[in-house]
Each structure stands twice: as C-alpha cells, then as structure tokens.
Design an enzyme around this catalytic site. Structure first.
Site, PDB file in Angstrom:
ATOM      1  N   GLN A   4       7.420   1.698 -11.749  1.00 25.84           N
ATOM      2  CA  GLN A   4       6.114   1.212 -11.358  1.00 25.84           C
ATOM      3  C   GLN A   4       5.559   0.401 -12.522  1.00 25.84           C
ATOM      4  O   GLN A   4       6.037   0.533 -13.663  1.00 25.84           O
ATOM      5  CB  GLN A   4       5.210   2.413 -11.029  1.00 25.84           C
ATOM      6  CG  GLN A   4       3.839   2.057 -10.505  1.00 25.84           C
ATOM      7  CD  GLN A   4       3.902   1.185  -9.273  1.00 25.84           C
ATOM      8  OE1 GLN A   4       3.927  -0.037  -9.412  1.00 25.84           O
ATOM      9  NE2 GLN A   4       3.944   1.789  -8.094  1.00 25.84           N
ATOM     10  N   HIS A  58      12.279  -6.506 -13.875  1.00 27.23           N
ATOM     11  CA  HIS A  58      11.964  -6.719 -12.465  1.00 27.23           C
ATOM     12  C   HIS A  58      10.499  -7.144 -12.384  1.00 27.23           C
ATOM     13  O   HIS A  58       9.612  -6.452 -12.877  1.00 27.23           O
ATOM     14  CB  HIS A  58      12.180  -5.430 -11.675  1.00 27.23           C
ATOM     15  CG  HIS A  58      11.961  -5.575 -10.202  1.00 27.23           C
ATOM     16  ND1 HIS A  58      12.875  -6.191  -9.366  1.00 27.23           N
ATOM     17  CD2 HIS A  58      10.928  -5.192  -9.398  1.00 27.23           C
ATOM     18  CE1 HIS A  58      12.424  -6.169  -8.118  1.00 27.23           C
ATOM     19  NE2 HIS A  58      11.240  -5.574  -8.107  1.00 27.23           N
ATOM     20  N   ASP A  81       4.521   5.412   1.259  1.00 30.63           N
ATOM     21  CA  ASP A  81       3.146   5.884   1.171  1.00 30.63           C
ATOM     22  C   ASP A  81       2.703   6.501   2.487  1.00 30.63           C
ATOM     23  O   ASP A  81       3.189   6.105   3.559  1.00 30.63           O
ATOM     24  CB  ASP A  81       2.202   4.729   0.822  1.00 30.63           C
ATOM     25  CG  ASP A  81       2.491   4.141  -0.550  1.00 30.63           C
ATOM     26  OD1 ASP A  81       2.870   4.929  -1.443  1.00 30.63           O
ATOM     27  OD2 ASP A  81       2.342   2.912  -0.718  1.00 30.63           O
ATOM     28  N   ALA A 110       3.447   0.422   4.807  1.00 31.31           N
ATOM     29  CA  ALA A 110       3.277   1.841   5.104  1.00 31.31           C
ATOM     30  C   ALA A 110       3.583   2.113   6.575  1.00 31.31           C
ATOM     31  O   ALA A 110       3.160   1.386   7.464  1.00 31.31           O
ATOM     32  CB  ALA A 110       1.848   2.276   4.780  1.00 31.31           C
ATOM     33  N   PHE A 126      -5.226  -1.561  -7.947  1.00 29.87           N
ATOM     34  CA  PHE A 126      -3.855  -1.246  -7.537  1.00 29.87           C
ATOM     35  C   PHE A 126      -3.198  -0.305  -8.537  1.00 29.87           C
ATOM     36  O   PHE A 126      -2.546   0.675  -8.159  1.00 29.87           O
ATOM     37  CB  PHE A 126      -3.036  -2.525  -7.404  1.00 29.87           C
ATOM     38  CG  PHE A 126      -1.589  -2.279  -7.084  1.00 29.87           C
ATOM     39  CD1 PHE A 126      -1.203  -1.909  -5.810  1.00 29.87           C
ATOM     40  CD2 PHE A 126      -0.622  -2.398  -8.070  1.00 29.87           C
ATOM     41  CE1 PHE A 126       0.131  -1.662  -5.513  1.00 29.87           C
ATOM     42  CE2 PHE A 126       0.713  -2.156  -7.781  1.00 29.87           C
ATOM     43  CZ  PHE A 126       1.093  -1.788  -6.505  1.00 29.87           C
ATOM     44  N   ARG A 186      10.430   6.872  -0.622  1.00 25.29           N
ATOM     45  CA  ARG A 186       9.843   7.828   0.306  1.00 25.29           C
ATOM     46  C   ARG A 186       8.794   7.136   1.160  1.00 25.29           C
ATOM     47  O   ARG A 186       8.722   7.329   2.369  1.00 25.29           O
ATOM     48  CB  ARG A 186       9.208   8.987  -0.461  1.00 25.29           C
ATOM     49  CG  ARG A 186       8.762  10.137   0.432  1.00 25.29           C
ATOM     50  CD  ARG A 186       7.647  10.940  -0.198  1.00 25.29           C
ATOM     51  NE  ARG A 186       6.407  10.167  -0.301  1.00 25.29           N
ATOM     52  CZ  ARG A 186       5.286  10.637  -0.819  1.00 25.29           C
ATOM     53  NH1 ARG A 186       5.261  11.856  -1.334  1.00 25.29           N
ATOM     54  NH2 ARG A 186       4.202   9.887  -0.866  1.00 25.29           N
ATOM     55  N   LYS A 192      17.352  11.581  -7.048  1.00 23.06           N
ATOM     56  CA  LYS A 192      17.602  10.308  -6.344  1.00 23.06           C
ATOM     57  C   LYS A 192      18.832   9.607  -6.902  1.00 23.06           C
ATOM     58  O   LYS A 192      19.663   9.069  -6.144  1.00 23.06           O
ATOM     59  CB  LYS A 192      16.367   9.409  -6.447  1.00 23.06           C
ATOM     60  CG  LYS A 192      15.168   9.931  -5.677  1.00 23.06           C
ATOM     61  CD  LYS A 192      14.002   8.957  -5.655  1.00 23.06           C
ATOM     62  CE  LYS A 192      13.264   8.879  -6.951  1.00 23.06           C
ATOM     63  NZ  LYS A 192      12.017   8.065  -6.840  1.00 23.06           N
ATOM     64  N   THR A 211       9.356  -6.142   0.334  1.00 26.76           N
ATOM     65  CA  THR A 211       8.698  -4.859   0.541  1.00 26.76           C
ATOM     66  C   THR A 211       8.600  -4.500   2.018  1.00 26.76           C
ATOM     67  O   THR A 211       8.865  -5.311   2.905  1.00 26.76           O
ATOM     68  CB  THR A 211       7.302  -4.853  -0.086  1.00 26.76           C
ATOM     69  OG1 THR A 211       6.484  -5.839   0.572  1.00 26.76           O
ATOM     70  CG2 THR A 211       7.366  -5.157  -1.566  1.00 26.76           C
ATOM     71  N   SER A 226      15.094  -9.796 -11.828  1.00 23.98           N
ATOM     72  CA  SER A 226      15.011  -9.646 -10.381  1.00 23.98           C
ATOM     73  C   SER A 226      13.544  -9.778  -9.999  1.00 23.98           C
ATOM     74  O   SER A 226      12.652  -9.574 -10.829  1.00 23.98           O
ATOM     75  CB  SER A 226      15.585  -8.308  -9.924  1.00 23.98           C
ATOM     76  OG  SER A 226      14.947  -7.223 -10.572  1.00 23.98           O
ATOM     77  N   GLU A 268      10.349  -9.300  -6.850  1.00 27.59           N
ATOM     78  CA  GLU A 268       9.898  -8.670  -5.614  1.00 27.59           C
ATOM     79  C   GLU A 268       8.947  -9.597  -4.863  1.00 27.59           C
ATOM     80  O   GLU A 268       8.039 -10.175  -5.461  1.00 27.59           O
ATOM     81  CB  GLU A 268       9.183  -7.350  -5.913  1.00 27.59           C
ATOM     82  CG  GLU A 268       8.644  -6.668  -4.647  1.00 27.59           C
ATOM     83  CD  GLU A 268       7.906  -5.381  -4.938  1.00 27.59           C
ATOM     84  OE1 GLU A 268       8.588  -4.406  -5.310  1.00 27.59           O
ATOM     85  OE2 GLU A 268       6.670  -5.352  -4.804  1.00 27.59           O
TER      86      GLU A 268
END
Length: 315
Positions: free
Chosen positions: A192, A282, A123, A65, A232, A121, A181, A62, A29, A31
């Site tokens: 991550q 991913h 940032d 924020a 990052f 949730r 979750k 994505t 997958s 992103e």
C-alpha cells in the site's frame, strides 16, 4: 540471493545517490483503474500510450468493491492484450461472489490471454463496514491465491501493508497473513502507499524476520492534490506525516505548483529507496501519466520508441 535479502544487504544510507550514478534502471509497473465514461476512457488510453513507452514489467487494472467494475476491468485488460505489447494483470477479489463465480472470471482472463492476477480479499461492499465472505466464497486472499493456482498457473501478486491493514488485529497478525498469501503461491507483494521511506525499510526487516523472501515491491503514489490523497491514505491505514501537509499548505488554487511539489516529493522518496538497494517500483498512476513519467525519468528509465514497420521495396 532471494530478492528481499538482496534489498536488505549492506548499510542503510540516508543520502541520495549521485544523479549521474552508473546504475541499472529499476523495474517499473503501473496501476490503472477502469473508466466509467467515454471521456475517462480516452484519458485512460492516453495514459497507457504515454507510459507504455517505458516498457513496464506489467500493468494492473483495478476491480471495484463487490466486483462493481468487473466488466470494465475485463474489457480493459482484454484490450491491453489485443492492442499493446504490455503485460496486463487483472485485479480480482473475493467480495460477494462464490468460489465458482470467481473461478469462472479467472478462466475468462486466462482464455483471453491474461496470465497475471492481482489477488485481493477486497473491500466491504458497504463503506465503513466489515468484510463478510460469501457463504460459498473464498474467505481470504490466501484462499483466493490457492484457488487461482488450481484454476491455472497464474502469476499472482498480492497486497502488503507497511503500516498494517486497518482491520488487522496486530502487526504480527498482518505479517502472518502476508506470509500465508505468499506460501499459498503468490509470486510477489506490492505495498500500500506510504510516505516515509523508513516505514518501508522497517517493514522489509519485519518481513525477513518471519521468513518472507519473495519480492515486496514498494507502491508509490505521486501526490498533486493533497486533500483527496490524505483522505485515501487515512482510509487504508497509511500515515500522512506533518511534513507532507506542510509542503502542500497554501497551494489549493495552484495546480502547477502542486504538481511540481508532488514530483519533488516522490522523486526524493524513490531515490532514497534506490540508495537503499530497491530496484523495483509500482506506481499508482490514477490514470494520469505525467507525474509518473517524470519520476521514471529521474530514476533513469527512458522511453523505447516502437520500431517503424519494415517497408519492402517495390518491384
């Protein structure tokens, strides 16, 4: 056998599998992030067209924020539904929005054909600040997952942190949050980024120890520009090993060498994971397809070309 247990059966191995090993190609997958300019939109869609031939299980888009890219995210996933055969997953966060507002966004996704949400949730709006929930909002990703399930029967992906979320009070507290979750209705977690394979494998052991059996998919970010990648990674609590910095030392003005190093590092990472039974990945593409495409090829994933349209004979 539950996917996580399947990954953890058998001995851990340190060597790479043979290049010609007869193995089923892994599930992939990807992103993407929504574009901010017309030029970046062209770059995004060139990336999508390049990678869609690999038939990923889904692609995620994505969400900035505080919902700063909400409209762009929606436009991108809606276009993916209309113009491609890909299955899009839209990121959705709790930041600076009431439950009703978040639920309305989710309903709009469902109505336009987006049935998969990456529930986060989110940032803090202020960089370096701490998350504060909206007075009438969802206070956590676990609450968001439960709320989304009340809106519609979404497929839901959540985030996992092999090296602990930067705001977590302890590794155990972070694992407990991940389990909440998943127990709230999420189907899988994606990690991550990380750079040491053993970090991920230890994390799977820890997940199993607290009763997590849902898939915990490794998130892979191919690196070709070390400086931004290091900043990052550090911002999200991922350790940058000394060996990685050493590999890129002296390549600041040499893009092609950096790209070759990036492919080599990520290829070794994913093949070691394959050797340990991992069969789903991913990729954080950064809207650049070439490194991800090359690594997918090394993993044994080959492009599937669209069939030409059927032309009926005249007469």
């Amino acid at each position: 056998m539950p996917p996580l247990e399947r990954w953890l059966t058998g001995p851990r191995v340190a060597g790479l599998p043979a290049p010609n090993a007869d193995r089923t190609p892994p599930v992939l997958s990807f992103e993407f992030f929504p574009p901010r300019t017309d030029v970046l939109e062209q770059q995004l869609w060139a990336c999508i067209r390049r990678l869609e031939t690999l038939r990923p299980s889904f692609v995620s888009v994505t969400y900035g924020a505080g919902g700063s890219t909400q409209a762009r995210t929606h436009d991108t996933v809606a276009r993916l539904v209309k113009e491609t055969d890909l299955t899009p997953a839209a990121h959705l966060t709790c930041v600076d929005a009431s439950r009703g507002e978040v639920d309305d966004v989710a309903r709009r996704y469902w109505d336009c054909g987006v049935k998969h949400i990456v529930a986060l949730r989110g940032d803090p709006t202020v960089k370096g600040g701490r998350f504060e929930s909206h007075p009438d909002g969802y206070a956590s990703a676990a609450e968001l997952v439960a709320g989304l399930k009340r809106v519609a029967d979404f497929e839901i992906t959540v985030a996992a942190y092999p090296e602990m979320h930067p705001e977590a009070t302890s590794p155990q507290a972070d694992l407990d949050n991940l389990k909440r979750k998943l127990d709230a209705g999420a189907n899988r977690a994606i990690t991550q980024l990380f750079f040491d394979v053993e970090t991920y494998l230890r994390f799977l052991d820890q997940c199993l120890a607290v009763g997590i059996t849902a898939p915990v998919v490794p998130g892979i970010m191919p690196v070709s520009n070390f400086g931004p990648a290091k900043r990052f990674a550090e911002s999200c609590g991922a350790r940058v090993p000394d060996w990685l910095e050493s590999m890129f030392a002296g390549t600041e003005g040499d893009l092609e060498t950096r790209r070759m190093i990036g492919v080599a590092i990520a290829a070794e990472q994913v093949r070691l994971l394959q050797a340990n039974g991992v069969d789903e990945f991913h990729f954080y593409t950064l809207n650049r397809p070439d490194l991800t495409y090359a690594i997918a090829h090394i993993l044994g994933v080959r492009p599937v070309q669209a069939e030409p349209p059927l032309v009926m004979p005249a007469g």
